[in-house]
Every structure is written in C-alpha cells, then in structure tokens.
Scaffold this motif. Structure first.
Motif, PDB file in Angstrom:
ATOM      1  N   SER A 311    -116.223  36.684  81.330  1.00 28.02           N
ATOM      2  CA  SER A 311    -116.657  38.078  81.289  1.00 28.02           C
ATOM      3  C   SER A 311    -117.446  38.452  82.533  1.00 28.02           C
ATOM      4  CB  SER A 311    -117.512  38.312  80.045  1.00 28.02           C
ATOM      5  OG  SER A 311    -117.985  39.646  80.029  1.00 28.02           O
ATOM      6  N   ILE A 312    -117.167  39.628  83.091  1.00 24.90           N
ATOM      7  CA  ILE A 312    -117.940  40.113  84.243  1.00 24.90           C
ATOM      8  C   ILE A 312    -118.886  41.234  83.842  1.00 24.90           C
ATOM      9  CG2 ILE A 312    -116.209  39.476  85.976  1.00 24.90           C
ATOM     10  CD1 ILE A 312    -115.708  42.709  85.934  1.00 24.90           C
ATOM     11  N   CYS A 313    -118.872  41.617  82.575  1.00 26.30           N
ATOM     12  CA  CYS A 313    -119.764  42.699  82.135  1.00 26.30           C
ATOM     13  C   CYS A 313    -119.906  42.606  80.620  1.00 26.30           C
ATOM     14  CB  CYS A 313    -119.186  44.053  82.552  1.00 26.30           C
ATOM     15  SG  CYS A 313    -120.131  45.474  81.965  1.00 26.30           S
ATOM     16  N   SER A 314    -121.074  42.227  80.164  1.00 23.77           N
ATOM     17  CA  SER A 314    -121.279  41.958  78.744  1.00 23.77           C
ATOM     18  C   SER A 314    -122.536  42.637  78.247  1.00 23.77           C
ATOM     19  CB  SER A 314    -121.423  40.449  78.510  1.00 23.77           C
ATOM     20  OG  SER A 314    -120.383  39.746  79.146  1.00 23.77           O
ATOM     21  N   GLY A 315    -122.626  42.752  76.915  1.00 23.14           N
ATOM     22  CA  GLY A 315    -123.847  43.324  76.356  1.00 23.14           C
ATOM     23  C   GLY A 315    -123.663  43.687  74.910  1.00 23.14           C
ATOM     24  N   GLY A 316    -124.519  44.569  74.450  1.00 24.22           N
ATOM     25  CA  GLY A 316    -124.433  44.975  73.063  1.00 24.22           C
ATOM     26  C   GLY A 316    -125.640  45.766  72.606  1.00 24.22           C
ATOM     27  N   ARG A 317    -125.632  46.012  71.316  1.00 21.37           N
ATOM     28  CA  ARG A 317    -126.712  46.741  70.660  1.00 21.37           C
ATOM     29  C   ARG A 317    -127.729  45.756  70.098  1.00 21.37           C
ATOM     30  NH1 ARG A 317    -128.309  51.946  68.017  1.00 21.37           N
ATOM     31  NH2 ARG A 317    -129.961  51.236  66.626  1.00 21.37           N
ATOM     32  N   TYR A 318    -129.001  46.016  70.341  1.00 23.49           N
ATOM     33  CA  TYR A 318    -130.042  45.144  69.791  1.00 23.49           C
ATOM     34  C   TYR A 318    -131.108  46.011  69.146  1.00 23.49           C
ATOM     35  CZ  TYR A 318    -131.600  46.335  74.523  1.00 23.49           C
ATOM     36  OH  TYR A 318    -131.908  47.012  75.671  1.00 23.49           O
ATOM     37  N   ASP A 319    -131.697  45.541  68.048  1.00 24.42           N
ATOM     38  CA  ASP A 319    -132.654  46.381  67.327  1.00 24.42           C
ATOM     39  C   ASP A 319    -134.083  45.882  67.385  1.00 24.42           C
ATOM     40  OD1 ASP A 319    -131.363  48.706  66.119  1.00 24.42           O
ATOM     41  OD2 ASP A 319    -130.038  47.224  65.230  1.00 24.42           O
ATOM     42  N   THR A 320    -134.264  44.598  67.635  1.00 18.65           N
ATOM     43  CA  THR A 320    -135.634  44.072  67.513  1.00 18.65           C
ATOM     44  C   THR A 320    -136.083  43.298  68.743  1.00 18.65           C
ATOM     45  OG1 THR A 320    -134.742  42.114  66.445  1.00 18.65           O
ATOM     46  CG2 THR A 320    -135.512  43.881  65.007  1.00 18.65           C
ATOM     47  N   LEU A 321    -135.361  43.451  69.855  1.00 16.04           N
ATOM     48  CA  LEU A 321    -135.733  42.683  71.045  1.00 16.04           C
ATOM     49  C   LEU A 321    -137.102  43.110  71.552  1.00 16.04           C
ATOM     50  CD1 LEU A 321    -134.641  40.539  73.004  1.00 16.04           C
ATOM     51  CD2 LEU A 321    -133.759  42.402  74.405  1.00 16.04           C
ATOM     52  N   ALA A 322    -137.353  44.413  71.530  1.00 13.24           N
ATOM     53  CA  ALA A 322    -138.638  44.922  72.008  1.00 13.24           C
ATOM     54  C   ALA A 322    -139.406  45.476  70.819  1.00 13.24           C
ATOM     55  CB  ALA A 322    -138.428  46.007  73.061  1.00 13.24           C
ATOM     56  N   SER A 323    -140.454  44.760  70.443  1.00 12.75           N
ATOM     57  CA  SER A 323    -141.271  45.219  69.335  1.00 12.75           C
ATOM     58  C   SER A 323    -142.680  44.687  69.527  1.00 12.75           C
ATOM     59  CB  SER A 323    -140.688  44.718  68.007  1.00 12.75           C
ATOM     60  OG  SER A 323    -141.596  45.005  66.957  1.00 12.75           O
ATOM     61  N   ASP A 324    -143.668  45.561  69.397  1.00  8.88           N
ATOM     62  CA  ASP A 324    -145.040  45.086  69.531  1.00  8.88           C
ATOM     63  C   ASP A 324    -145.742  45.083  68.171  1.00  8.88           C
ATOM     64  OD1 ASP A 324    -145.440  47.738  69.012  1.00  8.88           O
ATOM     65  OD2 ASP A 324    -146.277  48.221  70.968  1.00  8.88           O
ATOM     66  N   GLY A 325    -144.921  44.976  67.119  1.00 10.63           N
ATOM     67  CA  GLY A 325    -145.511  44.987  65.781  1.00 10.63           C
ATOM     68  C   GLY A 325    -145.548  46.402  65.248  1.00 10.63           C
ATOM     69  N   ALA A 326    -146.332  47.273  65.897  1.00  8.61           N
ATOM     70  CA  ALA A 326    -146.440  48.652  65.432  1.00  8.61           C
ATOM     71  C   ALA A 326    -145.158  49.432  65.692  1.00  8.61           C
ATOM     72  CB  ALA A 326    -147.616  49.341  66.122  1.00  8.61           C
ATOM     73  N   ASN A 327    -144.561  49.219  66.867  1.00 13.58           N
ATOM     74  CA  ASN A 327    -143.384  49.993  67.248  1.00 13.58           C
ATOM     75  C   ASN A 327    -142.230  49.088  67.630  1.00 13.58           C
ATOM     76  OD1 ASN A 327    -144.700  52.737  67.339  1.00 13.58           O
ATOM     77  ND2 ASN A 327    -145.978  51.610  68.804  1.00 13.58           N
TER      78      ASN A 327
END
Lengths: 455, 455
Positions: A311-327
C-alpha cells in the motif's frame, strides 16, 4: 575520510531524484490546500511512553539519548516526558493526536490538517520499506463527534492528489476500502468474539494464503472450521459497485445493527466514489489494517501494475486515539508513503526531469575583471523570474558551453561590449544564437524551470 | 492520556505560525532556485564517528538506538557505520560534505545546492536556541579548487533571500564578514602562533568583554599584554567601505602574504557588496566563528534591532571539510537559522496572516441529502484553483457562517435550487451577498490564499 557508502534503509536522492520528490510533495500540498487542509509540522520526537502505547510498534522505535548528558540537568529534570526518554516518531498520526490534545483550545473543529514529514522505523529494510521515509498525511478531527461524510471525503481527496500525479507518469491507483463495523458485525454474527484476533490473521491473507489463515483462525481466534471459512468468504468479496453490499448480506444471512450500520456506510462511500472518482475506489472486504485503533472505514491503496509494492496510501477512521479523559477527538485520515512511491518511480524509470538544476541560463564570463557585468545580467534576468547562474570561470566559451551542457542548462548568455556588440543568447541544444536584452528576453515556458515528466 | 505539555527546545507552531514558517521557506527556496541552487535532502542520521570528528560538538549529539535490536542483525552487521552507531545530524554541512564524497561521480562541479531540513542539538534550550530546529543552507563546492568569487556571491544570495522577506515584516539584516586569512596573517605578524586559541577567545568578546578576553589571550594563547591588546584592536575594526582594509594595514604595520591575500579578498567582497546589496554587508574584524574548518571568509548575520538574538545566518569558506584522500572538495556556504528567525517573528508579533486556513470559501450545506450538490460546487471552484471546503453539517445557515468566521474563511457559498434560485456567495466580512456561478466566480487576488503580512 574514506569514500562513504549509503546506509541501507535511509534513502537519499541525487538532485534529479529530489526534483521528482519535491514535485510530488508540491502537488500533494497544493491539492490538500485546495481542499482546505492547513499545514502543520510536529517535532520529530515524542515521549517514549506515548510511542509505546501500542505494544506492537515498540520494536520499531528509535530511542534517543544525548551523548553527554549534563548531570545537573539529569538531576533536576522532573517532567514525566524526559524521565521516560524520547523516541523518534514512527508515523504522523500519534504526534497529530498529541498535537490536537495539546492545542485543542486554539484549534477550530472539525480541524483539517495536512502534515508532510519524515518518520523513522527500525525495521529491516526491504524494497519500498525504509528506516527513514517521508509521509504525507491528511486528517480531519472533530471535537466529541465527527460525521461519517468525512470518511467518504478523505479517500477522495487522496484520489485527487494521486490522480494529479498521473501527468508526470505515476501509474493509476486503486483505493481499497473496507469498514471495521462490517467485519466486526459479520464476525460477531457468526458467533466469534475475539474480533482483534480474526482481523490480525485476516491481515495475513496476502502473505500466507487462505489455508494458513484458516488454520490460524481456528488456533488463535477460537473459530470452528466453518466459521473460519465464512471469514475467508467475506474476505474474498470485492467490487466497485453497491452489489458488494448485497453479497455481504447474503453471506451473513442473519443481520445485526453493527453489520447494518457498516454496510450502510460502505455503500455510501462506494456510491459517492463512483460519481466523484469513477473506477478508483473498490470495496475489498479483506482489507483489515494492522492498527487496532480503527473503528470505521479503513483504506489501502495500490499502484496499478505495482501491487507487490504494497500500500502507498493507507488510513482509516479512529474514535479514541486522541482523548484526554474529558474530551475525545475522533478522526479520519490517510497517509501517503511518499518515499515508497518516489523510490518506485525512480527505480523503475517511470518519471524523468527535463534537467537536474534550476538554472535556465548560464551567463558566460569573458574575463574575470568583467564578472560584474555578467552578475548584472544575471540579476536582471532573475528579477523577471528566470533562474540563472554565472559561469564559474572565464574559461574559453567552448568550455563554458560544455559546463552548461553537463548541467543540462539550455541557454548560454554572452554579454556584449563595444567590440562584440549586443548581448546574445544561445540555445545550446539547437545551436541557435540571437541578440537579446536581459530586460526583455524570456525562455519559452517549457524551458523556464526544470519539469518532471513521464519517462 | 492527560493533556500533554510542550517539550522545551522542540518548538511547534499553531497553523498560523506554520503558515509564516512555510512562507519563509517558500521565499528562501525560490530565491535559491533563481540563483541555480539545486535542492537536496540528506538522511537525518549520520554515523557517529563522522559526527564526532569535531570534538567540540560531541556533547550536542543525539545518539540513536533501536528499542529492541534484533539479535540476528546485531550479530551479522559488519559495516563500520552500524558498529559505531548512528546519531542525528547537528547541522547540514557535515552531511552535505559526506553526500558530496558519496556521490561525487554523479555531480557536476562546482556543485550548487540548497538544503532545508531539521537538525538536532542536545543543548540547553534558550530564547532562540532549540534542540530541534530548521536550517536553510546554500553551499557551492568545487572539485579540487573553488574560485574566491563564490565567497562574494553566496552572502549576497542570502542578502537577497532575507531581503525578499522584508515585505512580510522581517527586519533588515546586517551581514558581518571577516576573513580567516586576515586574522591569521595579523596574529602571525604579531608573533602569535596558536591561531586557533586566539580565535576561540576572540569569539567570546561579546559574551565576556575585552578585558576578560585579553586575560585569556595571555593565559591560553601565549600572548603578551601588548599582543593581546593588538588582537583586541583588530577586533574593534568594522565598517562597510574599503577604508577597513587601510585601517587593518595601519594597525598591522609590517605586512605578510597571508594578510595581503586576506585583505585583498575582504576588500573585493566589500566592494562588490556595496554595489549589489548596499548597506547590508559590513566588515567586522571580531567575527571569528567557532568552527575550525573555516579557511577564508566567515559570515554572521544579525537582524537589525534584534542583535541580542545572535546570528540568524552564518557560514564561511572551508577547504578540507570534504576530502576522501584522493580528492578534496573546497566549499563556501551559509546557513539560515529558520526556527530562530520564525520564532522571533512570532514571539514579537512582527508578522501575521490574513487567515489561518487555506480555504477562501465555505460551501454551505442546506441538508445532508444535498451534500453532493455542495461537493460539486466545491469541486468546480477547486478546478479553477480556488481553495474550498464544505460545511461540516447542515446546521442553520447562521451557524455555518459562524463556523466560517471562526476559521477566518472570508466567503460562504449558498447552493441554489428551484425554490431559492441561483447560487449566491456572501462576503461574511462586509455582509454583501451576490448571485454567483461556480464556473466563473473568483475572489479578489488578496482573498484567494492566506497571505503573510507585516503585523
């Protein structure tokens, strides 16, 4: 110092190759900006504990230490980050998630950003797999929520960006899409509960083949032989129209909410793609993606005719990669492996450049005392946007022309004087030489800058 | 994950700051290319033994190790480079010298290159001094020989590059030049033989003052009180016309070949600079430069009014940096400290941007079922080079306008239908709203892309 040799896994290009890479980067940047993505850069280092949150990547991380650490500093440092050390980032997603958390108060959401930087992985180098390489990422991140339509939009932006490279000789691409909800809904519908184990083994399909994967599904994912075969049957489904959705439904038999939701999303993506990027996007139910943070659409991209490159271009949808607890900041993004793409373009001779130096003109020098007059001509041409250099020495004109020729510079300028008359410019390819004035002469557009073109 | 905090010495910019940095980089690149410099990049790592050739920098180097090194690989590795480990480069000169040696057979000399990359130094962070920062270098390297005129040309290219930034609010610069031959000829004429020790201490003048330097010259460079005072008198000479040369001659009394050669070169540089960049270049005999590989001209550059920031563009002539025994590649180059410059522009509020996102237009969405029509308008505008994004949701138009406003997007586009009539575009700053067609409407030039302007 002895003549140094290249370091395996750390690619470097000659000036001509760098022109190709720079052109690719310029085209990507322009496409991303036309779509409203703001450029950012993050530092190359992250705290090691952040890089190691995903155990599976730990072996790839380069750890840093200062050769002579100052004892005072070591004694007084108190930050968690420095205590645990720093490593080089291995992708741009983890740093971006951290950047979003750190700067959330200063960003407007949904935040659209592109990021083009080097990343490092201590993997064994192979064809198209490097230890240092350039990635070009786009992501959209929302605050709290992120509508599904971004999962349709982002692969289409990449399709446009990669499509814009067709004119320099980049082969067409095929973007393969799947949806984690479809896979998970299907597996759960079968009665399989260790979804991660199923995905991890399905991801090996291209490498080890269906029978070996079936055996692993039985051994590692708690599947019966029949369940394993059903998983493989799902993975065998692909197509570029909505019939894919029906085929999955038929195979699944009984439905469930997650499967329904995933199929609705996958169908919407295929439908939009068939209008906006016909023939580029293909649903491929075997696409699993190694990373466990994906929660919806996942994408991989192959260069048509170079599928073995990976693959030369990959990715996807993520829901919890960035979370500081509150947000929580859900996102969707894709990453182009620029070095993998460029190294293929160069190694297979797919693209070339019209010359390897920027200069369109070499201004000759008739004698060193008159260098100032050549410098003045060069300045006048540059002021009108023409790239120019002045000859290195007042050698015989034949030698100066050969110098231009070796560097691929198409024009040599001769500064006139009372004796020789007007200035003249020579196209050294045709030999044609004409009177010219630095305040008005312009090369044809095709000669102004080096161009990257199909080989 | 708790809210992360910045890492001292590793600067990152918000999107607006990155726009400023990107603009600076674009202007530098364009100027370098107009002068015929070819862009290259080198890998971020170099073999540690190469980085440590200069003992004085060893404390600054970041050393790499792979977190989990593969034992097989460790056992079989045979290259000198990997045996001794890898470090991150601390400048772009050492990697460039290595690149030239490695690729000499594929380069045309004199080789003109620019290189814009991050470098890393494990120094204690201070205002304008970072552990990770961007440098923008130009160098010309010859095979065997390199004429002096490049020592005149290169600082003038930098003067032009930095001058081109004046229009965004960068203060004027002053390029301070000296010549190692003048210093060495003068010191030797005095009877001082440890030239390096003299230079090393003269380099401390701004930090510790003349009396302390005089004491060090006596203690460390074997100088008498009188010789020390003569060195300080030389360091006190500066000026932007050729009278500087006469003042050095007077001070030196008896001359020697090295001093004569150095003064001839320094005079030629001042003379050319007074024509090509009036008022920018100043001879300053106290400029010593820490690095011992310089052999001719040396350069430092201050931002006028920000002298305390230190040099933002330094370099010089070197004769033996790149040598593989059989061949030597003398060069001359300068390096702009881009991060130091940009951080000053941002922290002092000298520059600003007209907006922080690329988009000139936000296309509103009247309801989610009609998103496709908004996408089509966006595609039509982009096809004509207008940066556009589509609203994140079909919220009330007032909310969509506020979204554009928060992001600084000047125009909101409303897609018409049978009921509402033609498409309309609203300038949300003036409130003016007019009929428009996606195939013809264009914003005024000043609104097309975000611009970087004086604050």
């Amino acid at each position: 110092m002895a003549r140094p040799t290249p370091l395996s896994g750390f690619p470097e290009w000659l000036p001509e190759g760098r022109l190709v890479e720079q052109h690719v980067l310029d085209v990507l940047r322009r496409t991303f900006e036309l779509h409203g993505f703001a450029g950012i850069e993050t530092r190359a280092v992250e705290p090691l504990d952040q890089l190691l949150r995903k155990g599976e990547t730990s072996k790839e991380v380069y750890v840093l230490r200062r050769l002579q650490e100052d004892p005072d500093e070591a004694a007084t440092r108190g930050h968690r980050e420095t205590e645990r050390g720093l490593g080089l980032h291995f992708d741009l997603t983890v740093p971006f998630a951290r950047y979003v958390l750190e700067n959330a108060g200063h960003l407007a959401f949904p935040f659209r950003r592109y990021q083009i930087q080097k990343v490092w992985r201590g993997e064994r180098p192979q064809d198209g797999r490097f230890r240092e390489f350039v990635q070009a990422d786009i992501d959209v991140v929302g605050a709290g929520t992120l509508p599904y339509h971004y999962e349709v939009e982002l692969p289409l932006v990449m399709a446009e960006a990669l499509g814009a490279l067709r004119e320099i000789g980049v082969p067409p691409v095929r973007i393969l899409v799947n949806n984690r909800k479809v896979a998970e809904g299907f597996y759960r519908g079968l009665g399989l509960t260790d979804v991660e184990a199923v995905l991890r083994n399905i991801d090996k399909l291209d490498k080890i083949g269906a029978d070996a994967v079936a055996a692993l599904l039985v051994a590692e994912a708690g599947a019966t032989e029949e369940q394993a075969r059903a998983c493989l049957a799902l993975a065998a489904i692909s197509g570029s129209d909505e019939s894919v959705v029906e085929r999955v439904r038929e195979l699944a038999g009984e439905s469930n909410d997650l499967l329904d939701e995933g199929l609705a999303e996958l169908g919407a993506l295929i439908r939009a793609a068939s209008v906006r990027a016909p023939g580029v996007v293909v649903a491929d139910l075997k696409i699993a993606r190694g990373l466990d943070y994906y929660t919806g659409s996942v994408y991989e991209t192959v260069l048509v005719g170079h599928e073995q490159l990976g693959s030369i271009c990959s990715g996807g949808r993520y829901d919890t990669l960035a979370s500081d607890g509150a947000n929580t900041y859900p996102g969707v993004g894709l990453s182009i492996g620029v070095s993998r793409l460029v190294s293929r373009l160069l190694s297979k001779g797919l693209v070339t450049t019209t010359r390897s130096v920027p200069s369109a003109v070499l201004v000759a020098v008739s004698n060193e005392d008159d260098r100032g007059r050549s410098d003045a001509v060069a300045a006048a041409l540059r002021a009108r946007g023409i790239p120019v250099e002045v000859a290195p020495s007042a050698a015989k004109f034949g030698k100066q022309i050969r110098h231009a020729d070796r560097r691929g510079i198409p024009f040599v300028w001769f500064v006139g004087d009372d004796e020789s008359g007007a200035d003249q410019v020579k196209d050294i390819r045709s030999g044609e030489q004409v009177d010219a004035e630095a305040s008005t002469w312009t090369p044809v557009e095709a000669d102004l800058w080096p161009r990257v073109v199909p080989a």
